[in-house]
Design an enzyme around this catalytic site. Structure first.
Site, PDB file in Angstrom:
ATOM      1  CE  LYS A  22      -1.773   1.470   4.085  1.00  0.00           C
ATOM      2  NZ  LYS A  22      -1.392   2.946   4.422  1.00  0.00           N
ATOM      3  CG  ASN A  23       2.296   2.680   3.502  1.00  0.00           C
ATOM      4  OD1 ASN A  23       0.944   2.958   3.265  1.00  0.00           O
ATOM      5  ND2 ASN A  23       2.616   2.493   4.728  1.00  0.00           N
ATOM      6  NE  ARG A  92      -4.461  10.536   7.744  1.00  0.00           N
ATOM      7  CZ  ARG A  92      -5.680  10.410   7.985  1.00  0.00           C
ATOM      8  NH1 ARG A  92      -6.621  11.202   7.934  1.00  0.00           N
ATOM      9  NH2 ARG A  92      -6.198   9.015   7.988  1.00  0.00           N
ATOM     10  CB  CYS A 116      -5.834  10.016  11.098  1.00  0.00           C
ATOM     11  SG  CYS A 116      -4.174   9.512  11.625  1.00  0.00           S
ATOM     12  NE  ARG A 121       0.069  10.920   9.607  1.00  0.00           N
ATOM     13  CZ  ARG A 121      -0.315   9.766   9.207  1.00  0.00           C
ATOM     14  NH1 ARG A 121      -1.551   8.997   9.667  1.00  0.00           N
ATOM     15  NH2 ARG A 121       0.143   9.217   8.027  1.00  0.00           N
ATOM     16  CE  LYS A 161       9.467  14.360  13.363  1.00  0.00           C
ATOM     17  NZ  LYS A 161       8.426  14.621  14.124  1.00  0.00           N
ATOM     18  CB  SER A 163       9.037  13.499   6.682  1.00  0.00           C
ATOM     19  OG  SER A 163       7.698  13.522   6.091  1.00  0.00           O
ATOM     20  CG  ASP A 305       3.055   1.527   9.480  1.00  0.00           C
ATOM     21  OD1 ASP A 305       3.390   1.867   8.403  1.00  0.00           O
ATOM     22  OD2 ASP A 305       2.936   2.545  10.388  1.00  0.00           O
ATOM     23  NE  ARG A 397      -7.553   4.402   5.503  1.00  0.00           N
ATOM     24  CZ  ARG A 397      -6.543   5.396   6.315  1.00  0.00           C
ATOM     25  NH1 ARG A 397      -7.286   5.592   7.287  1.00  0.00           N
ATOM     26  NH2 ARG A 397      -5.721   5.830   5.746  1.00  0.00           N
TER      27      ARG A 397
HETATM   28  C1  EPZ Z   1       3.927   7.396   6.238  1.00  0.00           C
HETATM   29  O1  EPZ Z   1       3.263   8.119   6.806  1.00  0.00           O
HETATM   30  C2  EPZ Z   1       3.161   6.153   6.255  1.00  0.00           C
HETATM   31  N1  EPZ Z   1       2.279   6.055   5.386  1.00  0.00           N
HETATM   32  C3  EPZ Z   1       2.688   5.545   7.553  1.00  0.00           C
HETATM   33  O2  EPZ Z   1       2.059   4.215   7.472  1.00  0.00           O
HETATM   34  C4  EPZ Z   1       3.833   5.317   8.437  1.00  0.00           C
HETATM   35  O3  EPZ Z   1       3.334   5.114   9.606  1.00  0.00           O
HETATM   36  C5  EPZ Z   1       5.068   6.564   8.568  1.00  0.00           C
HETATM   37  O4  EPZ Z   1       5.513   6.968   7.040  1.00  0.00           O
HETATM   38  C6  EPZ Z   1       6.164   6.469   9.086  1.00  0.00           C
HETATM   39  O5  EPZ Z   1       6.984   5.429   8.802  1.00  0.00           O
HETATM   40  C7  EPZ Z   1       2.432   6.176   3.791  1.00  0.00           C
HETATM   41  O6  EPZ Z   1       3.460   5.648   3.396  1.00  0.00           O
HETATM   42  C8  EPZ Z   1       0.936   6.289   3.146  1.00  0.00           C
HETATM   43  P1  EPZ Z   1       6.148  10.693   8.030  1.00  0.00           P
HETATM   44  P2  EPZ Z   1       3.763   9.821   6.680  1.00  0.00           P
HETATM   45  O7  EPZ Z   1       5.782  11.914   7.472  1.00  0.00           O
HETATM   46  O8  EPZ Z   1       4.600   9.883   5.315  1.00  0.00           O
HETATM   47  C9  EPZ Z   1       5.719  13.980  11.552  1.00  0.00           C
HETATM   48  C10 EPZ Z   1       0.156   2.730   7.805  1.00  0.00           C
HETATM   49  O9  EPZ Z   1      -0.439   2.503   8.797  1.00  0.00           O
HETATM   50  N2  EPZ Z   1       5.401  15.140  10.428  1.00  0.00           N
HETATM   51  O10 EPZ Z   1       7.437   9.707   8.077  1.00  0.00           O
HETATM   52  O11 EPZ Z   1       2.618  10.567   7.231  1.00  0.00           O
HETATM   53  C11 EPZ Z   1       4.612  13.162  11.483  1.00  0.00           C
HETATM   54  O12 EPZ Z   1       3.534  13.754  12.510  1.00  0.00           O
HETATM   55  C12 EPZ Z   1       0.557   4.303   7.850  1.00  0.00           C
HETATM   56  O13 EPZ Z   1       0.222   2.461   6.576  1.00  0.00           O
HETATM   57  C13 EPZ Z   1       5.662  16.264  10.719  1.00  0.00           C
HETATM   58  O14 EPZ Z   1       5.835  16.730  12.136  1.00  0.00           O
HETATM   59  O15 EPZ Z   1       4.920   9.888   7.713  1.00  0.00           O
HETATM   60  C14 EPZ Z   1       5.218  12.030  12.453  1.00  0.00           C
HETATM   61  O16 EPZ Z   1       5.170  12.030  13.728  1.00  0.00           O
HETATM   62  C15 EPZ Z   1       0.316   5.143   9.056  1.00  0.00           C
HETATM   63  N3  EPZ Z   1       5.495  17.179   9.595  1.00  0.00           N
HETATM   64  C16 EPZ Z   1       6.631  12.076  11.793  1.00  0.00           C
HETATM   65  O17 EPZ Z   1       6.944  13.155  11.508  1.00  0.00           O
HETATM   66  C17 EPZ Z   1       5.479  16.739   8.368  1.00  0.00           C
HETATM   67  O18 EPZ Z   1       5.306  17.676   7.505  1.00  0.00           O
HETATM   68  C18 EPZ Z   1       6.948  10.746  10.723  1.00  0.00           C
HETATM   69  O19 EPZ Z   1       5.837  11.214   9.750  1.00  0.00           O
HETATM   70  C19 EPZ Z   1       5.486  15.634   7.948  1.00  0.00           C
HETATM   71  C20 EPZ Z   1       5.600  14.660   9.162  1.00  0.00           C
END
Ligand code: EPZ
Length: 417
Positions: A22-23, A92, A116, A121, A161, A163, A305, A397
């Site tokens: 999915k990701n 998202r 969420c 997020r 950070k 991301s 995850d 999902r």
């Molecule tokens: C991806 O989400 C995945 N989703 C998530 O999987 C996964 O848990 C996550 O990466 C971490 O590995 C998809 O790939 C569709 P991040 P993403 O940006 O990109 C903060 C699942 O269950 N942050 O790495 O949203 C954020 O709030 C889902 O399949 C900011 O502060 O994750 C989090 O605390 C859930 N500002 C941390 O960074 C930003 O602009 C990591 O988020 C972006 C993120």
């Protein structure tokens, strides 16, 4: 509203074929917007988030044909650059269309994703970075309204950070920018590597310079291609833990074992016997489950995850364990439901103290987010009696045919309306 009934107590035995990721599929689908041609994608999982992303692409003007084995995306007439709230709010990852729309049109109006169950997020890292490519944006009535009057210009960008989404958005945007972009402090999840492989195959020029630094040379011409997405490593990890927690014996197939080395090593330490083959991992659960201290971290660390799932396994350990959630600020939504099944889990901030020697009791349960939902199924599979899990749209999902795959290896599970 559909629910799942689970009659626990069986050891899972047999083979499970893992679906497409999915990701990996979500950023690759977003990236197809860069193209004015046709693109064929294979191995996309049939899950809710993919359907939502396909609907979002269609709302942007992509013509989509779905047949058994593949999805054909025709962008010859793709002209729109407005991603509406009603689609982005449920998934998202919708924010991932911002990068490609800006790269292609120099303008995009994309709904902010909104929070969420697992956290707020935010997308501040996405926006700060994309403005470094010459983009001006404002937030207005819940939308990001962004434009690059002179087109996207390459630049050197350091992420404050790590991301996953911001790394993906910027790699896609920079692919058509004028000049060269260097992104540093990138996330390096396997799904990002899959996105880069896809982009290079359609004609982009992207190269990893070091562990977390990537170089993108902007291009203007893209090719028509066909691409098959990688396996879903979180689905694979979930079923490995299902075998461990039911003391079963499962062969997890259609995977690349080295990508889930961290998970395999942890399950070995916990006491499972693991046999690794080329595209398969066999796991034999052990009655004796050792306690652990687990900290979630960006890849190649232990994935957030799989945090809810490993927590269920550690409830069955011989002593107490500690789990520290370092990625999301509110990812213990499963704890209350597991405690209703007899678990003794205490949370304090981002730490959870997980008491061992727990025998889960069956219960009526409520799913809250995708991975929390599947942890309830794992607990129900070990408890003697009937559990009912409500709001399983969360599950649908991200897990393809979960009850069929579990039933095939001996679980007594059924979907009821
Ligand atoms: C991806 O989400 C995945 N989703 C998530 O999987 C996964 O848990 C996550 O990466 C971490 O590995 C998809 O790939 C569709 P991040 P993403 O940006 O990109 C903060 C699942 O269950 N942050 O790495 O949203 C954020 O709030 C889902 O399949 C900011 O502060 O994750 C989090 O605390 C859930 N500002 C941390 O960074 C930003 O602009 C990591 O988020 C972006 C993120």
């Amino acid at each position: 509203m559909q629910k799942l009934e689970v009659f626990g107590g069986n050891k899972l035995k047999g083979q499970i074929k893992i679906s497409g990721s999915k990701n990996a599929s979500l950023p690759i689908l977003a990236a197809t917007l860069l193209s004015n041609n046709r693109i064929i994608l294979k191995n996309l999982p049939k899950v809710g988030d993919i359907e939502t992303m396909l609907t979002l692409l269609q709302s942007l003007g992509s013509k989509i044909k779905i047949n058994k084995e593949q999805i054909i995306i025709d962008n010859t007439k793709q002209q729109k650059n407005f991603a509406s709230y009603n689609l982005v709010k449920t998934m998202r990852a919708g924010i991932l269309v911002l990068g490609p729309l800006l790269a292609k049109f120099g303008f995009a109006k994309v709904s902010l994703p909104g929070g969420c169950a697992i956290g707020t997020r935010p997308v501040d890292i996405h926006l700060k970075a994309i403005s470094k490519l010459g983009v001006k944006y404002k937030i207005h009535q819940g939308y990001v309204i962004a434009n690059a009057p002179k087109g996207l210009k390459g630049n050197n960008i350091h992420f404050s950070k790590i991301s996953v989404g911001a790394t993906e958005n910027l790699i896609i945007a920079a692919s058509l920018a004028e000049g060269t972009t260097i992104l540093s402090n990138c996330a390096i999840e396997p799904e990002i590597k899959d996105l880069v492989n896809f982009l290079n195959k359609i004609g982009c020029k992207i190269k990893w310079k070091s562990k977390r630094t990537i170089k993108i040379i902007g291009v203007s011409k893209l090719k028509e291609i066909s691409y098959s997405v990688m396996f879903d490593r979180i689905e694979a990890g979930t079923y490995l833990i299902a075998a461990a927690v039911t003391e079963g014996n499962l062969k997890i197939q259609n995977i690349i074992p080295k990508i889930i080395k961290t998970e395999i090593d942890i399950l070995k330490k916990i006491g499972s016997k693991i046999i690794v083959k080329k595209n398969e991992v066999q796991i034999i659960g052990n009655k004796k489950i050792k306690s652990m201290k687990i900290k979630t971290a960006p890849y190649p660390g232990f994935p957030t995850d799989l945090q809810a799932q490993i927590m269920v396994l550690l409830c069955r350990a011989n002593k107490s364990s500690i789990i520290q959630e370092n990625i999301f600020e509110n990812r213990f939504m499963h704890v209350a439901e597991l405690n209703r099944m007899g678990a003794k889990i205490l949370t304090n901030g981002n730490k959870a103290l997980v008491k061992g020697n727990i025998n889960f009791a069956p219960a009526e349960l409520m799913a809250t987010d995708l991975r929390a939902s599947v942890s309830l199924i794992l607990a129900a599979l070990t408890s003697k009696g009937k559990s009912v899990i409500n709001r399983i749209y969360h599950l649908d999902r991200g897990y393809e045919n979960i009850e069929k795959k579990l039933k095939k290896v001996g679980a007594k599970i059924r979907r009821v309306n």
